[in-house]
Design a protein around this motif. Sequence first.
Motif, PDB file in Angstrom:
ATOM      1  N   SER A   8     -18.171 -12.614 -40.255  1.00 57.23           N
ATOM      2  CA  SER A   8     -18.713 -12.468 -39.067  1.00 57.23           C
ATOM      3  C   SER A   8     -19.507 -11.613 -39.011  1.00 57.23           C
ATOM      4  O   SER A   8     -18.601 -10.891 -38.656  1.00 57.23           O
ATOM      5  N   LEU A   9     -20.698 -11.749 -38.759  1.00 56.92           N
ATOM      6  CA  LEU A   9     -21.764 -10.814 -37.882  1.00 56.92           C
ATOM      7  C   LEU A   9     -22.195 -11.959 -35.506  1.00 56.92           C
ATOM      8  O   LEU A   9     -22.440 -12.457 -36.672  1.00 56.92           O
ATOM      9  N   LEU A  10     -21.583 -10.835 -35.547  1.00 58.44           N
ATOM     10  CA  LEU A  10     -22.443 -11.426 -34.088  1.00 58.44           C
ATOM     11  C   LEU A  10     -23.154 -10.386 -33.543  1.00 58.44           C
ATOM     12  O   LEU A  10     -23.269  -9.628 -33.210  1.00 58.44           O
ATOM     13  N   GLU A  11     -24.053 -10.941 -33.062  1.00 57.09           N
ATOM     14  CA  GLU A  11     -25.464 -10.339 -32.830  1.00 57.09           C
ATOM     15  C   GLU A  11     -25.717 -11.248 -30.954  1.00 57.09           C
ATOM     16  O   GLU A  11     -25.794 -12.385 -30.750  1.00 57.09           O
ATOM     17  N   THR A  12     -26.451 -10.000 -29.963  1.00 59.17           N
ATOM     18  CA  THR A  12     -25.799 -10.174 -28.924  1.00 59.17           C
ATOM     19  C   THR A  12     -27.012  -9.687 -28.304  1.00 59.17           C
ATOM     20  O   THR A  12     -28.575  -8.611 -28.954  1.00 59.17           O
ATOM     21  N   TYR A  13     -27.810 -10.340 -27.043  1.00 60.97           N
ATOM     22  CA  TYR A  13     -28.928 -10.258 -26.307  1.00 60.97           C
ATOM     23  C   TYR A  13     -28.168  -8.879 -25.646  1.00 60.97           C
ATOM     24  O   TYR A  13     -27.201  -8.036 -25.131  1.00 60.97           O
ATOM     25  N   PRO A  14     -29.574  -7.721 -25.665  1.00 60.38           N
ATOM     26  CA  PRO A  14     -29.402  -6.684 -24.509  1.00 60.38           C
ATOM     27  C   PRO A  14     -28.119  -7.009 -23.129  1.00 60.38           C
ATOM     28  O   PRO A  14     -27.528  -5.981 -23.082  1.00 60.38           O
ATOM     29  N   ASP A  15     -28.571  -8.063 -22.571  1.00 60.88           N
ATOM     30  CA  ASP A  15     -27.923  -8.393 -21.317  1.00 60.88           C
ATOM     31  C   ASP A  15     -26.635  -9.069 -22.258  1.00 60.88           C
ATOM     32  O   ASP A  15     -24.961  -9.000 -20.580  1.00 60.88           O
ATOM     33  N   GLY A  16     -25.838  -9.137 -23.619  1.00 60.61           N
ATOM     34  CA  GLY A  16     -24.529  -8.946 -23.543  1.00 60.61           C
ATOM     35  C   GLY A  16     -24.674 -10.645 -23.477  1.00 60.61           C
ATOM     36  O   GLY A  16     -23.609 -10.985 -24.696  1.00 60.61           O
ATOM     37  N   ARG A  17     -25.544 -11.656 -23.194  1.00 59.90           N
ATOM     38  CA  ARG A  17     -25.300 -13.283 -23.735  1.00 59.90           C
ATOM     39  C   ARG A  17     -25.505 -13.061 -25.547  1.00 59.90           C
ATOM     40  O   ARG A  17     -25.586 -12.663 -26.324  1.00 59.90           O
ATOM     41  N   LEU A  18     -24.518 -13.815 -25.896  1.00 61.76           N
ATOM     42  CA  LEU A  18     -25.073 -14.246 -27.303  1.00 61.76           C
ATOM     43  C   LEU A  18     -25.732 -14.964 -28.000  1.00 61.76           C
ATOM     44  O   LEU A  18     -27.188 -16.382 -27.230  1.00 61.76           O
ATOM     45  N   LYS A  19     -26.058 -13.741 -28.732  1.00 64.37           N
ATOM     46  CA  LYS A  19     -27.626 -14.723 -29.191  1.00 64.37           C
ATOM     47  C   LYS A  19     -27.346 -15.486 -30.681  1.00 64.37           C
ATOM     48  O   LYS A  19     -27.670 -16.355 -31.006  1.00 64.37           O
ATOM     49  N   GLN A  20     -26.634 -15.087 -31.640  1.00 65.16           N
ATOM     50  CA  GLN A  20     -26.210 -16.568 -32.820  1.00 65.16           C
ATOM     51  C   GLN A  20     -24.922 -15.553 -33.748  1.00 65.16           C
ATOM     52  O   GLN A  20     -24.693 -14.112 -33.063  1.00 65.16           O
ATOM     53  N   VAL A  21     -24.187 -16.340 -34.087  1.00 62.08           N
ATOM     54  CA  VAL A  21     -23.366 -15.913 -34.847  1.00 62.08           C
ATOM     55  C   VAL A  21     -23.670 -16.177 -36.811  1.00 62.08           C
ATOM     56  O   VAL A  21     -23.649 -17.455 -37.041  1.00 62.08           O
ATOM     57  N   THR A  22     -23.445 -15.547 -37.747  1.00 60.65           N
ATOM     58  CA  THR A  22     -23.417 -15.112 -39.237  1.00 60.65           C
ATOM     59  C   THR A  22     -22.234 -15.188 -39.906  1.00 60.65           C
ATOM     60  O   THR A  22     -21.306 -14.461 -39.671  1.00 60.65           O
ATOM     61  N   ALA A  23     -21.416 -16.017 -40.253  1.00 59.25           N
ATOM     62  CA  ALA A  23     -20.290 -15.828 -41.425  1.00 59.25           C
ATOM     63  C   ALA A  23     -21.088 -16.205 -43.024  1.00 59.25           C
ATOM     64  O   ALA A  23     -21.832 -16.923 -42.707  1.00 59.25           O
ATOM     65  N   ILE A  24     -19.848 -15.219 -43.473  1.00 60.68           N
ATOM     66  CA  ILE A  24     -20.527 -14.851 -44.582  1.00 60.68           C
ATOM     67  C   ILE A  24     -19.393 -15.551 -45.405  1.00 60.68           C
ATOM     68  O   ILE A  24     -18.324 -15.351 -45.113  1.00 60.68           O
ATOM     69  N   ALA A  25     -19.448 -16.223 -46.494  1.00 62.95           N
ATOM     70  CA  ALA A  25     -18.261 -16.317 -47.348  1.00 62.95           C
ATOM     71  C   ALA A  25     -18.990 -15.929 -48.637  1.00 62.95           C
ATOM     72  O   ALA A  25     -20.075 -16.584 -48.876  1.00 62.95           O
ATOM     73  N   GLN A  26     -18.082 -16.016 -50.077  1.00 65.42           N
ATOM     74  CA  GLN A  26     -18.619 -16.210 -51.326  1.00 65.42           C
ATOM     75  C   GLN A  26     -17.604 -17.529 -51.779  1.00 65.42           C
ATOM     76  O   GLN A  26     -15.766 -17.897 -51.369  1.00 65.42           O
TER      77      GLN A  26
END
Length: 167
Positions: A8-26
Motif C-alpha cells: 500500500s502507498l499512502l498519500e497525504t496533503y501537506p497539512d497531513g490530511r489523507l489524499k488517497q491510498v493505493t493498494a497493489i497486488a499481483q
Amino acid sequence: MLAKGEVSLLETYPDGRLKQVTAIAQVKAPIERVWAQLTDYAGYAGWMPQVKAVTVRSSTGSVAEVEWTVAVVGPDIKFVQRLEMDTTAHTITGTYVSGAMPGSHWNWALTADGDQTLVQRTVRVNVVDSNWFIKQVEDEHHTLDYGINSAIGVVELRGLARALASP
C-alpha cells in the motif's frame, strides 16, 4: 515486495490530511479475466467484502452509473458512483455522484504480466463523515480515516483474488 503480499502507498496533503491510498497486488489470472470480473458490476455483491447490493442504474458504452449498498458499523451506507472504463488502458475511474461519502473516488488499474495481472486499487472514501458512529470516535489525528482507507484496497484486492481463484 509483491511476492510477499499486497503493498500500500499512502498519500497525504501537506497539512497531513489523507489524499488517497493505493493498494497493489499481483493477481494470478490473465488481464482479460480480471477485467471481466471488475466490469461485471452486478456481480460485486457475490465477491466484494461488505458489498450487500449493487444496482446498475445505467450503462452506455464505457460509462456506467452504479448504486452501491455497503455494510458498515451502524446503518448500511448507500451511494451512487459514475464509472468510466478505458478498455485499452484497462482502467476504471469511479467518481462520486450522490448519497453517502461525498467527494470520494475509486480507481482500478490493470497491467498484464504474462498469465498474471498487476492490480492497483486507489481509493479515498469519506466514510468518517458519512457514518455517525465512526465520526464520534474519530480523533484529531484522523486515525480511523487513515485506517479505513488503508484497509479498503487490501480487502478488495483479496476479495478479487479469491473470486478469480475459483474455477
